[in-house]
Design an enzyme around this catalytic site. Sequence first.
Site, short mmCIF file in Angstrom:
data_model
loop_
_atom_site.label_atom_id
_atom_site.label_comp_id
_atom_site.label_asym_id
_atom_site.label_seq_id
_atom_site.Cartn_x
_atom_site.Cartn_y
_atom_site.Cartn_z
N SER A 65 -16.73 1.69 -33.67
CA SER A 65 -15.56 2.49 -33.99
C SER A 65 -14.41 1.63 -34.53
O SER A 65 -14.61 0.90 -35.50
CB SER A 65 -15.15 3.30 -32.77
OG SER A 65 -14.21 4.26 -33.12
N ASP A 108 -11.08 5.72 -39.55
CA ASP A 108 -11.53 4.50 -38.87
C ASP A 108 -12.95 4.16 -39.35
O ASP A 108 -13.53 4.91 -40.15
CB ASP A 108 -11.39 4.66 -37.34
CG ASP A 108 -12.45 5.56 -36.74
OD1 ASP A 108 -12.93 6.46 -37.45
OD2 ASP A 108 -12.80 5.35 -35.56
N ASP A 159 -14.64 9.15 -37.41
CA ASP A 159 -14.40 10.27 -36.50
C ASP A 159 -12.91 10.44 -36.20
O ASP A 159 -12.52 11.37 -35.52
CB ASP A 159 -15.22 10.17 -35.20
CG ASP A 159 -14.99 8.89 -34.44
OD1 ASP A 159 -14.18 8.05 -34.90
OD2 ASP A 159 -15.63 8.71 -33.38
MG MG Z 1 -14.29 6.02 -34.33
#
Ligand code: MG
Length: 462
Positions: free
Chosen positions: A106, A250, A254
Site C-alpha cells: 500500500s 496510493d 485503494d
Molecule cells: Mg492502499
Amino acid sequence: MTLIKSISGIRGTIGGPQGDNLTPIDIVKFTTAYTRFMSEKHGGKKLTIVVGRDARISGKMVNNIIEGTLLGCGADVINVGLCTTPGTEMAVITHHADGGIIITASHNPKQWNALKLLNEKGEFLSDAEGKRVLALADDESFDFPCVDCIGKVIKREDFNPTHIKQVLSLPMVDAEAVKQRKFKVVVDAVNSVGGVVIPALLRELGCEVLEINCNPDGHFAHNPEPLPENLTEIAEVIRREGADLGVVVDPDVDRLALVNEDGTMFGEEYTLVAVADYILSHTAGNTVSNLSSSRALRDVTAAHGGTYTAAAVGEVNVVTKMKEVGAIIGGEGNGGVIYPALHYGRDALVGVALFLTHLAYKGCSMSELRATYPAYFASKNKIQLTPDIDVDKVLREMKARYAGENVNDIDGVKIDFPENWVHLRKSNTEPIIRIYTEAKSQDEADTLAQRFIGEIKDICNL
Ligand code: MG
C-alpha cells in the site's frame, strides 16, 4: 528490518535474515499456510487463486514465489499481473475464484512489500480466518501434493480494462455528463499501477489528462502516502496548467485524494464525504466509516435523512459494519470509498467515476463544491510507547473520566463532545498510541490533542 505478521496479512522489508524480513522463505511459508486454510475452508476442493501485484520493485520477485508456491500446494492460479487492489478483488469475483493474494505494501515506502489475503468474495479475511492462517504458518507438518496433483496457471490476463468497464457500467456513473464538462485533470499515481488505470479511466470519461509520476516502475517519486505534505508537485502543475482538478492515488489504488483547481487540497477526508453526498442525494440509505474519520460524513448523512454508524479501524471492520446496517456507501476517511453496488472493497476507480459524475451534475468548481460541506479540521498525533505507559490503564481511566460524555470503546476510546471529538487507540502495527482529534478550527483541534496528550502523561505519572 521488519516482518509484521498480522491477521490482515504479512508485511515486511525486502532483504536481510529470514524471520525478520519478508524473505522468500517467509513468503513460501505464508502462502502455504493461506492455501492450507482455504483448502480447509472449501472442504479440500481444488482451489483457484487470483494473484495480482502493484508496481513495487520487488513485486515480480514476490509474485513468482507466490505463484510457484500455490502451484506446489496444488492450487490453480489466475495471474492478473500488474493490477490494483480493487482490480484484483474484482477479478476474484468475476472469475468465481476461491480466493486471492494481493502483493502490495500500500502506501509504505519502496523497500516494503506485503501479502494481503482475500476470500472467495474478493474481500479480506476475517480476524478469525487471519488467526488460523498465522497458526498454520507455524506448523511444518504439511504434506505437499504429488506430481500429478500440482496446480496450473489457468490464465494470465490484464484485468484492469475489465475493472474499468465494470466501474463505467455502474448506473450511478454518468459518463456522458462527465464527458460534457471536458475536465482537465492532473494525475499523480506515484509511479505505481494507478499510473496505468487512472489515466485510462479518465480518458474513457472524456477528460484531458496530464500525467505526473504515472510510469509504473515502482520508483516512488515522493512519499507514497497521499497526504498534503507529499502533494506539492501536483498542486503546482494544476495551477500552472489551469486544470480543473488533481487526482492522487496510493500505490495500490485503494485510496483517493483530490486537489482543487487552485492547488489547495479538497482533503482526503472529504473524498468519501462528497461521494456519499452524491449517492445519498439519489438513494436514501445509511453510511459507515471508521471511528477516526471525519464527522462531516455523519452530518451529510443526517442531512439526507440517513443514519451514520462508526466502525472499528480497518477495512474488514468497516465492511462488516456496512453489511450489518445495510449501508449503501461507506469507507474510510483516508480516501477509501467502498460502494457495495460494485463490491465491498476500497476502490479509487469507483471513487473517481462517482465523484466526477457528482461534480459534473453540480456544475461548479472543486473549491465551490468543497465549500458546501461542513468544515472540520483534524489533528493527528502519536505518543511513542515506553515501558512506563500502560495503554490499557490509560484507556480505562479515560473512559471513567469521561463516562458522562458520548464514549465509544469498540476500538480504543473515542469521546464525541458536542463540538469536537478525540480518538485514542493503540496502533496494531507500531508501538505507539494515536491521538486523533477533530474540531471546527485547526487551533481547537491542536489544543484538544495537546490537552489529551497531557492527560495521558498525567495518568502515567510522566
Ligand atoms: Mg492502499
